[in-house]
Design an enzyme around this catalytic site. Structure first.
Site, PDB file in Angstrom:
ATOM      1  N   ASP A  62       0.674  -0.960  -0.008  1.00  0.00           N
ATOM      2  CA  ASP A  62      -0.007  -0.055  -0.018  1.00  0.00           C
ATOM      3  C   ASP A  62       0.747   1.135  -0.091  1.00  0.00           C
ATOM      4  O   ASP A  62       1.978   1.104   0.166  1.00  0.00           O
ATOM      5  CB  ASP A  62      -0.845   0.053   1.224  1.00  0.00           C
ATOM      6  CG  ASP A  62      -0.171  -0.314   2.517  1.00  0.00           C
ATOM      7  OD1 ASP A  62       0.697   0.514   2.628  1.00  0.00           O
ATOM      8  OD2 ASP A  62      -0.243  -1.183   3.413  1.00  0.00           O
ATOM      9  N   ASP A  84       4.064 -13.790  -2.686  1.00  0.00           N
ATOM     10  CA  ASP A  84       4.849 -15.213  -2.326  1.00  0.00           C
ATOM     11  C   ASP A  84       4.540 -16.108  -3.578  1.00  0.00           C
ATOM     12  O   ASP A  84       5.293 -16.998  -3.460  1.00  0.00           O
ATOM     13  CB  ASP A  84       4.280 -15.601  -0.938  1.00  0.00           C
ATOM     14  CG  ASP A  84       5.183 -15.346   0.106  1.00  0.00           C
ATOM     15  OD1 ASP A  84       6.051 -14.479  -0.082  1.00  0.00           O
ATOM     16  OD2 ASP A  84       4.602 -15.688   1.125  1.00  0.00           O
ATOM     17  N   GLU A 113      21.176 -22.031 -19.488  1.00  0.00           N
ATOM     18  CA  GLU A 113      20.323 -21.432 -18.716  1.00  0.00           C
ATOM     19  C   GLU A 113      21.260 -20.109 -18.053  1.00  0.00           C
ATOM     20  O   GLU A 113      20.880 -18.907 -17.960  1.00  0.00           O
ATOM     21  CB  GLU A 113      19.442 -22.082 -17.538  1.00  0.00           C
ATOM     22  CG  GLU A 113      18.508 -23.148 -18.006  1.00  0.00           C
ATOM     23  CD  GLU A 113      17.915 -23.948 -17.207  1.00  0.00           C
ATOM     24  OE1 GLU A 113      16.680 -24.164 -17.071  1.00  0.00           O
ATOM     25  OE2 GLU A 113      18.732 -24.290 -16.236  1.00  0.00           O
TER      26      GLU A 113
END
Ligand code: GLA
Length: 728
Positions: free
Chosen positions: A534, A548, A614
């Site tokens: 907020d 999360d 990767e």
């Protein structure tokens, strides 16, 4: 710009594209006459109609005028108990036990610059960047006085508001509600947009037409919550991303809030936003005052995208505080999903090492480094290094990470305690719950009484050596449960209604102290992900862990909803391993990078376990992000599709001078033999010609009007990034 018409008692607030107008009428009732596209300064009370309406009473001053009723007029700050039966903005129990507040205008003041709020987060501005209007109202019978504050940020179409309530009477008053914002729009045919969800799935957009009666969202969890965000919108029913009138309202508050809208019998829509009245009761002794949190509004005549960009600009420039907010923030690697509670110094250093090789700037040691903390059932409150895991102490670990050329960050959760901790054993009475009743635990933890200065001081002092560690540059401040059975021994029985708000004030005081004492630290907020995302926390923690949930596909929806109010540079976002820990989904690394880099960007996985290909891709992602940092983090943000309905999610950042843009697109699951698609871009210079990924040249007007052909992909969740550079 604030325009005063003192004769008619009309106050007109002009921003670049909007006008907001208030008028004190013949009885001193403060009317809201208009908020919409910019118009002149004429007295718009002519828009208000009067008629004899049954069961809408007439105030004393109106005598026999049955067309005048507080119940039908658009109010600037609605009061409870005096004949307006719609949502109140203020409610109080007075000395005689009555709950009648009847406010009348008594005066105004215009001040240069922006008002400040002591102990509360607020937008800030230098003189010349904003102007303040203060309107004073009074309930003559009780001496309750209300000051309405407005600051006008003209170039952002932003108006901030706060309210101060004074007890100028001779007896105590119980304040039962004091909203930050009341907005009466004289139309009912509007849609309401709210941002809702749950832990690990925050801020999903929901849109519905206003129906008669009261509707809204809020939180009574002690934090602003995963479930509903303190940002809501109203809009015309045919408004969308790029057209139509809309209003957005954010509350800069991190505790219980309520944002309700009432569509009334005569098609007026009233939005009231502020601290949730449930569980709230604040005693005002004679001479005392109460200041509400700040609210901020943007109205846009041209759709949601424009509104969002105005909020983003204003938040970046006038809410996130320098110096940290303005610096390039580091690309980080966080230990949580890579190691959870199971690590030692060597393991952490090896995680950091892999990051360093790929260009990552900062290593963050998440939960598990302190007390006895091998799971989430013990140790919270004991902020000394766990010697078993980190035998050399923090200094040695930080030194080893720094030797890799990286910064070091650490996780804390200051407001919480496990019963299985030395802190709790020493101070069982420091929790925010009566001792003589069963207690709810959340994640096996209790909440410390942060209304108390001595409790905050203790925690602050025990964390201070950590904050002061040479080499520490970042702190992740977490908060992992909702508040329940809330009660503080520090306050008398009659004042327990103050506890939730005092808790939030305590959190803000702690955060401000940390900021003042250690201004070099970058603090990231967190509350089990985005449970306290907020504007209040953003004032102290210029970035917040968004969720999360690190699954790239779920994140598209979460970040999409978050973007309606909050800018990219505030959204904590990391690439994590696959199958994803929260969803089990497997998404390409390229897509995970594309999604996370439209946030503060980092990794949360064991990079040592990645393949050479990767690693090469991660190195390139980090390089690309850093190269285009300003564009991605500070550019104008355009939503190009809706992840809830479109076959792909696309968005775009455009530099303010329109010479550069980055378009990102992620497909949903793949279908065989799919259709050809083109993507229409936004915000480009129609007269410019752009290089796309350094290859083809495309005119800006064509890219916006006709679009760009999207490649056909095989496989689920594929993504592309198109970097556009204008040909000079
Ligand atoms: C919360 C946070 C996570 C992580 C854990 C640690 O859930 O949101 O990112 O820090 O706590 O316990």
């Amino acid at each position: 710009m604030i325009i005063l018409d003192q004769k008619n008692r009309v106050f007109t607030l002009h921003t670049k594209s909007t006008t907001y107008q208030i008028k004190a009428d013949q009885y001193g009732v403060l009317l809201h006459t208009y908020y919409g596209p910019r118009v002149g300064t004429a007295d718009l009370s002519r828009l208000i109609q009067y008629a004899d309406r049954g069961f809408s009473p007439n105030p004393g001053e109106a005598i026999d005028d049955r067309t005048y009723s507080l119940d039908t007029l658009p109010q600037e700050y609605s009061a409870g108990g005096a004949g307006d039966f719609r949502l109140p903005s203020i409610q109080a129990e007075l000395a005689d036990g009555s709950r009648i507040v009847d406010l009348r205008y008594t005066g105004f003041e215009v001040r240069p610059g922006k008002y400040a709020l002591e102990g509360l987060p607020a937008f800030f501005a230098r003189e010349g960047e904003a102007e303040t209007l203060v309107l004073t109202l009074e309930d003559a019978a009780s001496g309750l006085t209300v000051e309405l504050y407005y600051a006008v940020f003209e170039q952002y179409d932003l108006i901030t508001r706060s309210v101060q309530v004074f007890n100028r009477g001779s007896a105590p008053v119980s304040l039962l509600q004091a909203a930050s914002l009341c907005l009466d729009l004289q139309r009912g045919d509007l849609d309401l947009l709210t941002f809702n969800g749950r832990h690990a799935m925050e801020r999903n957009l929901s849109r519905a037409p206003l129906r008669p009666g009261v509707q809204g969202v809020g939180s009574v969890r002690g934090a602003s919550s995963h479930q509903h965000n303190p940002f809501i919108m109203l809009c015309e029913q045919d408004a969308g991303e790029d057209h139509g009138l809309c209003w957005g309202a954010m509350l800069l508050y991190s505790g219980n809030f309520d944002a309700s809208v009432e569509r009334s019998q005569f098609e007026n829509s009233r939005l009231v936003m502020g601290i949730h009245p449930r569980h709230f009761c604040w005693t005002l002794e004679p001479g005392q005052s109460f200041t509400t949190p700040e609210a901020a509004m943007v109205c846009s005549p041209s759709g949601f995208g424009d509104m969002s960009r105005q909020f983003h600009r204003a938040i970046r420039t006038h809410l996130l505080r320098a110096p940290r907010a303005k610096l390039h923030k580091p690309v980080l690697i966080n230990s949580w999903e890579a190691a959870y509670f199971k690590f030692d110094a060597d393991k952490l250093v090896s995680l950091a090492q892999e990051g360093a090789k790929l260009g990552v700037d900062l290593f963050v040691l998440d939960d598990g480094w302190f007390g006895i903390r091998n799971d989430d059932c013990s140790g919270l409150g004991d902020w000394e290094v766990n010697g078993e895991k980190l035998s050399g102490g923090l200094a040695s670990l930080i030194g080893r990470v720094q030797a890799l050329g990286m910064g070091f960050g650490i996780w804390i959760e200051p407001e919480m305690v496990n019963e299985n901790s030395n802190l709790y054993r020493a101070h069982p009475d420091w929790v925010l719950t009566p001792a003589d009743r069963p207690r709810s635990r959340g994640r096996s933890q209790l909440v410390l009484d942060f209304t108390r200065r001595d409790v905050r001081d203790y925690i602050y002092e025990s964390l201070k050596p950590v904050f002061a560690q040479p080499g520490l540059s970042y702190v992740k401040w977490d908060m992992n449960r909702s508040l329940a059975e809330v009660w503080s021994p520090a306050l008398p029985a009659g004042r327990q209604g103050e506890v939730y708000h005092r808790f939030v004030l305590g959190v803000y005081e702690f955060a401000e102290r940390l900021r003042q004492d250690f201004p070099h630290l970058l603090i990231e907020g967190c509350c089990g992900g985005g449970g306290r995302f907020d504007g209040g926390m953003l004032y102290y923690t210029p970035q917040i862990w968004c969720s999360d949930n690190t699954d790239a596909m779920d994140r598209l929806r979460i970040q999409y909803g978050t973007s309606f109010c909050y800018p990219v540079c505030t959204m904590g976002a990391h690439v994590s391993k696959v199958p994803n820990e929260q969803t089990g989904r497997v998404t390409p690394l390229e897509t995970r990078g594309t999604v996370a880099m439209s946030g503060t960007f980092g990794y949360e996985m064991d990079l040592g376990r990645t393949t050479p290909e990767e690693k090469k891709m991660i190195k390139e992602q980090v390089r690309f992000f850093k190269e285009h940092y300003d564009l991605i983090q500070q550019g104008d943000y355009y939503r190009l599709s809706d992840p809830f309905t479109a076959p792909y999610t696309a968005w775009e950042q455009v530099s303010p001078d329109k010479t550069e843009a980055l378009v990102s697109l992620v497909y949903n699951s793949h279908q065989a033999n799919g259709p050809f698609r083109t993507l229409r871009m936004k915000g480009l210079d129609p007269n410019a010609v752009y290089w796309i990924n350094g290859g083809e040249l495309w005119p800006g007007d064509v890219l916006m009007a006709a679009g760009y052909p999207l490649p056909l992909f095989m496989g689920d969740y594929q993504s592309i990034q198109l970097y556009l550079k204008a040909k000079s």
